[in-house]
Design a protein around this motif. Structure first.
Motif, PDB file in Angstrom:
ATOM      1  N   THR A 202       0.817  -1.219   0.000  1.00 54.98           N
ATOM      2  CA  THR A 202       0.000   0.000   0.000  1.00 54.98           C
ATOM      3  C   THR A 202       0.847   1.262   0.000  1.00 54.98           C
ATOM      4  OG1 THR A 202      -0.145   0.167   2.427  1.00 54.98           O
ATOM      5  CG2 THR A 202      -1.783  -1.206   1.318  1.00 54.98           C
ATOM      6  N   ALA A 203       2.132   1.148   0.263  1.00 56.68           N
ATOM      7  CA  ALA A 203       2.974   2.333   0.444  1.00 56.68           C
ATOM      8  C   ALA A 203       3.002   3.219  -0.797  1.00 56.68           C
ATOM      9  CB  ALA A 203       4.387   1.916   0.844  1.00 56.68           C
ATOM     10  N   SER A 204       3.347   2.657  -1.943  1.00 56.84           N
ATOM     11  CA  SER A 204       3.498   3.467  -3.149  1.00 56.84           C
ATOM     12  C   SER A 204       2.174   4.058  -3.648  1.00 56.84           C
ATOM     13  CB  SER A 204       4.162   2.650  -4.257  1.00 56.84           C
ATOM     14  OG  SER A 204       5.497   2.380  -3.928  1.00 56.84           O
ATOM     15  N   PRO A 205       1.105   3.251  -3.832  1.00 57.94           N
ATOM     16  CA  PRO A 205      -0.132   3.854  -4.325  1.00 57.94           C
ATOM     17  C   PRO A 205      -0.725   4.883  -3.373  1.00 57.94           C
ATOM     18  CG  PRO A 205      -0.476   1.555  -3.711  1.00 57.94           C
ATOM     19  CD  PRO A 205       0.996   1.787  -3.731  1.00 57.94           C
ATOM     20  N   CYS A 206      -0.686   4.598  -2.074  1.00 59.85           N
ATOM     21  CA  CYS A 206      -1.217   5.559  -1.109  1.00 59.85           C
ATOM     22  C   CYS A 206      -0.392   6.846  -1.104  1.00 59.85           C
ATOM     23  CB  CYS A 206      -1.238   4.955   0.296  1.00 59.85           C
ATOM     24  SG  CYS A 206      -2.522   3.715   0.545  1.00 59.85           S
ATOM     25  N   ALA A 207       0.921   6.697  -1.248  1.00 60.91           N
ATOM     26  CA  ALA A 207       1.788   7.874  -1.263  1.00 60.91           C
ATOM     27  C   ALA A 207       1.505   8.747  -2.476  1.00 60.91           C
ATOM     28  CB  ALA A 207       3.252   7.440  -1.250  1.00 60.91           C
ATOM     29  N   LEU A 208       1.276   8.125  -3.634  1.00 64.64           N
ATOM     30  CA  LEU A 208       0.996   8.897  -4.842  1.00 64.64           C
ATOM     31  C   LEU A 208      -0.362   9.591  -4.756  1.00 64.64           C
ATOM     32  CD1 LEU A 208       2.381   6.412  -7.501  1.00 64.64           C
ATOM     33  CD2 LEU A 208       3.314   8.653  -6.926  1.00 64.64           C
TER      34      LEU A 208
END
Length: 311
Positions: A202-208
């Motif tokens: 979830t880190a990358s999509p949530c960060a974007l």
């Protein structure tokens, strides 16, 4: 060019989704703050821990490779800090964040597919060797620099703040826990691994998406100078220093040298915005710099691929 567009468009899609959600008032500023907190406290630490704990030693110890890449990091970071302080009049904390944005590469979303497409299996070992330590080192150094940049801090207070950072900061704790797990041969498995993998994913999509919310909140206008400076340092200065050292000074093996240059040539990583949002300093400049450098990287990465003789 079409290959790069295929890689970069999903990144812009998630940023655009966050922006559209904010524009339509489906997500509020409070939701943006909560999402950023979740990413910084849970998702990114889970990613760091699982990456380190599950990694396997490669047997390689290429000092020229390390020196070339991280020398480029140091030059871009310090140059951006000096520019932020002396040219744009930013305080030490904001300048440290500008430096981080100028030196932190978008490795997972852009770097991995670009480098593997360029060098194939030959580039996998140097890529993942660097990838395994890039995020932990960069996030730890950034956090320590920012935490210790408060003006008027004496030596005793500085030591206290540094100790507090080391023993309470989620990124640092994840780093320590990951290496302890690696040393004790504790590799997450079963349901524990499933939970960690789910959180890490979830880190990358949530960060974007969070960055898209930030773009609506802060906009692309304003701070034009710092945004251009960060993008210039990231896309041109960083890879240029690595290219000079790897190919012309330390004579690193060509594929490894090429991987280091392309790794450095990636646009600013979304972690720069997460750091800025965490400390509520420099959010406007970092969010805009990430978006601008990602857009410009379509052209600058093509340039570096040509310099390296890949295309």
């Amino acid at each position: 060019m079409s290959g790069l567009l295929t890689i970069l468009l999903p990144t812009f899609g998630l940023i655009g989704l966050g922006y559209a959600a904010a524009q339509a008032r489906l997500l509020t500023e409070r939701a943006s703050d909560g999402l950023t907190e979740y990413i910084f406290v849970i998702a990114i630490p889970a990613l760091i821990f699982s990456t380190i704990a599950s990694s396997h030693p490669s047997g390689e110890n290429p000092w020229g490779y390390w020196i070339s890449y991280f020398s480029g990091v140091a030059v871009a970071w310090i140059s951006a800090i000096i520019t932020a302080r002396r040219v744009f009049g930013r305080n030490k904390q904001t300048a440290a964040i500008h430096g981080f944005a100028a030196a932190q590469s978008n490795t997972v979303l852009v770097g991995v597919p670009v480098i593997l497409n360029a060098y194939g299996n030959q580039g996998a070992t140097p890529l993942f060797l660097l990838l395994a330590i890039h995020l932990p080192i960069m996030m730890t150094v950034a956090s320590i620099l920012i935490e210790t940049s408060v003006t008027g801090t004496g030596r005793i207070d500085l030591v206290k703040r540094l100790a507090k950072t080391i023993f309470t900061h989620p990124i640092v704790l994840a780093l320590i826990a990951g290496y302890l797990a690696k040393v004790t041969a504790f590799a997450p498995s079963g349901q524990i691994k499933d939970v960690l993998d789910t959180l890490a994913a979830t880190a990358s999509p949530c960060a974007l998406i969070s960055m898209g919310l930030a773009l609506k909140r802060y906009g692309l206008k304003g701070d034009v100078g710092p945004v251009l400076s960060i993008s210039f340092q990231k896309l041109l200065v960083h890879p240029f220093i690595v290219w000079v050292l790897a190919f012309h000074v330390l004579h690193v093996q060509p594929v490894w040298a090429g991987v280091a240059v392309l790794f450095a040539a990636m646009p600013s990583g979304v972690n720069a915005y997460l750091i800025a949002a965490r400390y509520k300093s420099g959010e406007r400049a970092t969010s805009a710099a990430i978006a601008l450098s990602t857009a410009l990287s379509i052209f600058t990465v093509s340039l570096w691929l040509w310099v390296l003789g890949v295309v």
